[in-house]
Scaffold this motif. Structure first.
Motif, short mmCIF file in Angstrom:
data_model
loop_
_atom_site.label_atom_id
_atom_site.label_comp_id
_atom_site.label_asym_id
_atom_site.label_seq_id
_atom_site.Cartn_x
_atom_site.Cartn_y
_atom_site.Cartn_z
N GLY A 86 0.79 -1.23 0.00
CA GLY A 86 0.00 0.00 0.00
C GLY A 86 0.81 1.27 0.00
O GLY A 86 0.26 2.37 -0.12
N SER A 87 2.14 1.15 0.14
CA SER A 87 2.97 2.36 0.11
C SER A 87 2.81 3.07 -1.24
O SER A 87 2.83 2.42 -2.28
N PRO A 88 2.63 4.40 -1.24
CA PRO A 88 2.49 5.11 -2.52
C PRO A 88 3.67 4.81 -3.45
O PRO A 88 4.83 4.97 -3.06
N LEU A 89 3.35 4.38 -4.65
CA LEU A 89 4.38 3.92 -5.58
C LEU A 89 5.39 5.02 -5.90
O LEU A 89 6.60 4.77 -5.96
N VAL A 90 4.90 6.26 -6.07
CA VAL A 90 5.81 7.33 -6.49
C VAL A 90 6.72 7.82 -5.37
O VAL A 90 7.70 8.52 -5.62
N ARG A 91 6.40 7.46 -4.14
CA ARG A 91 7.23 7.93 -3.02
C ARG A 91 8.20 6.86 -2.52
O ARG A 91 8.92 7.08 -1.54
N LEU A 92 8.27 5.73 -3.21
CA LEU A 92 9.16 4.66 -2.76
C LEU A 92 10.62 5.10 -2.82
O LEU A 92 11.05 5.76 -3.76
N ASP A 93 11.37 4.67 -1.84
CA ASP A 93 12.81 4.93 -1.81
C ASP A 93 13.50 3.82 -2.60
O ASP A 93 13.92 2.81 -2.04
N LEU A 94 13.63 4.02 -3.90
CA LEU A 94 14.20 2.98 -4.75
C LEU A 94 15.65 2.69 -4.39
O LEU A 94 16.09 1.54 -4.45
N ARG A 95 16.40 3.71 -4.03
CA ARG A 95 17.80 3.50 -3.64
C ARG A 95 17.89 2.65 -2.38
O ARG A 95 18.73 1.75 -2.29
N GLY A 96 17.02 2.92 -1.42
CA GLY A 96 17.03 2.12 -0.20
C GLY A 96 16.67 0.66 -0.48
O GLY A 96 17.29 -0.26 0.07
N ILE A 97 15.66 0.45 -1.33
CA ILE A 97 15.27 -0.92 -1.69
C ILE A 97 16.43 -1.61 -2.39
O ILE A 97 16.78 -2.76 -2.08
N HIS A 98 17.07 -0.91 -3.33
CA HIS A 98 18.21 -1.48 -4.06
C HIS A 98 19.32 -1.89 -3.09
O HIS A 98 19.86 -3.00 -3.17
N ASP A 99 19.65 -1.00 -2.18
CA ASP A 99 20.77 -1.27 -1.27
C ASP A 99 20.47 -2.43 -0.34
O ASP A 99 21.37 -3.23 -0.02
N ARG A 100 19.22 -2.54 0.10
CA ARG A 100 18.87 -3.66 0.99
C ARG A 100 18.99 -5.00 0.26
O ARG A 100 19.53 -5.97 0.79
N VAL A 101 18.49 -5.05 -0.96
CA VAL A 101 18.54 -6.31 -1.71
C VAL A 101 19.98 -6.62 -2.14
O VAL A 101 20.42 -7.77 -2.09
N ALA A 102 20.72 -5.59 -2.55
CA ALA A 102 22.10 -5.80 -2.98
C ALA A 102 22.98 -6.30 -1.84
O ALA A 102 24.04 -6.89 -2.08
N ALA A 103 22.56 -6.06 -0.60
CA ALA A 103 23.34 -6.52 0.55
C ALA A 103 23.21 -8.03 0.80
O ALA A 103 23.98 -8.60 1.59
N ILE A 104 22.27 -8.69 0.13
CA ILE A 104 22.17 -10.14 0.25
C ILE A 104 23.44 -10.74 -0.36
O ILE A 104 23.77 -10.45 -1.51
#
Length: 250
Positions: A86-104
């Motif tokens: 439900g988080s507004p799509l346009v306000r997503l922190d894409l960099r934060g999402i990228h960094d979290r997944v890239a840390a796997i």
């Protein structure tokens, strides 16, 4: 006798048909009010849409689509991405999402994409082992960058066993070993069982048939590989291509 004086006929022109001034004023005022009302409604519509898009679930995240995972499960990736439904799509922190997944540790690369009306797509590229190092807790998988990224109870299938003291991208021996493996021609790869090094200049390969190849450093690997393929047509157990211009068989 004097002539009669003719009188001038005076024509009275009809006055133009004008509406009273007050009627004209009221008409203009109605036009102005109508325009203001349209502008106000337009502004309210824009504000409402903006609020809905940025602050409500109207265009919120309803799906997280994971592509490219092989060993990792989609649920593992979603959990690490931590995208609130439900988080507004346009306000997503894409960099934060990228960094979290890239840390796997298993993830070599990731791309994060928004897709209207409510999907986030995660494109995953997993690391591929070039070999594994046996250590007390199991076999550590090493990828093409020299990164130690996973531990298995058995050696990586289809990849040679590596003999390294401490696999790491910053370790000269590790860099030399993966440098050789990355540039080996496909024809030679199936014959390579083990690769060892204690420094960046003493790489040694063990091939099928108890054959040993002294490789030296990872420099000039394509030329060394070409020379080795010629030498392997000759009988022997030790092949030295550390100096490809002075290669030997014994």
């Amino acid at each position: 006798m004097s002539a009669p004086v003719r009188g001038r006929s005076t024509r009275v022109r009809p006055a133009p048909n004008r509406r009273p001034k007050s009627a004209e004023y009221r008409a203009r005022r109605r036009i102005i009010l109508r325009r203001r009302l349209v502008a106000l409604l337009t502004l309210l519509t824009i504000v409402g849409l903006t609020y809905s898009v940025f602050f409500t679930p109207l265009l919120g995240v309803h799906q997280v689509d994971v592509r490219g995972s092989v060993v990792l499960t989609e649920d593992e990736v979603r959990a690490t991405a931590a995208i609130e439904p439900g988080s507004p799509l346009v306000r997503l922190d894409l960099r934060g999402i990228h960094d979290r997944v890239a840390a796997i540790p298993r993830v070599a690369a990731v791309e994060v994409e928004r897709q209207l009306p409510g999907t986030v797509r995660l494109l995953i590229t997993e690391r591929v082992p070039v070999g594994s190092v046996k250590m007390p807790d199991g076999f550590h998988l090493v990828d093409a960058t020299g990164k130690d990224y996973a531990v298995l109870p058995t050696a990586a299938p289809g990849a040679p066993e590596l003999f390294l003291a401490a696999p790491s991208p910053s370790d000269p021996a590790t860099r030399a070993v993966v440098g050789v493996l990355n540039e080996l021609p496909e024809k030679l790869r199936p014959d390579v069982l083990q690769v060892a090094a204690t420094s960046g200049a003493d790489v040694k390969l063990t091939l099928t048939g108890n054959r040993v190849v002294k490789w030296g450093s990872s420099d000039d690997t394509p030329r060394k590989a070409a020379v080795l393929q010629v030498l392997l047509t000759r009988p022997g157990t030790t092949y030295d291509v550390s100096s490809p211009d002075l290669a030997t068989v014994s």
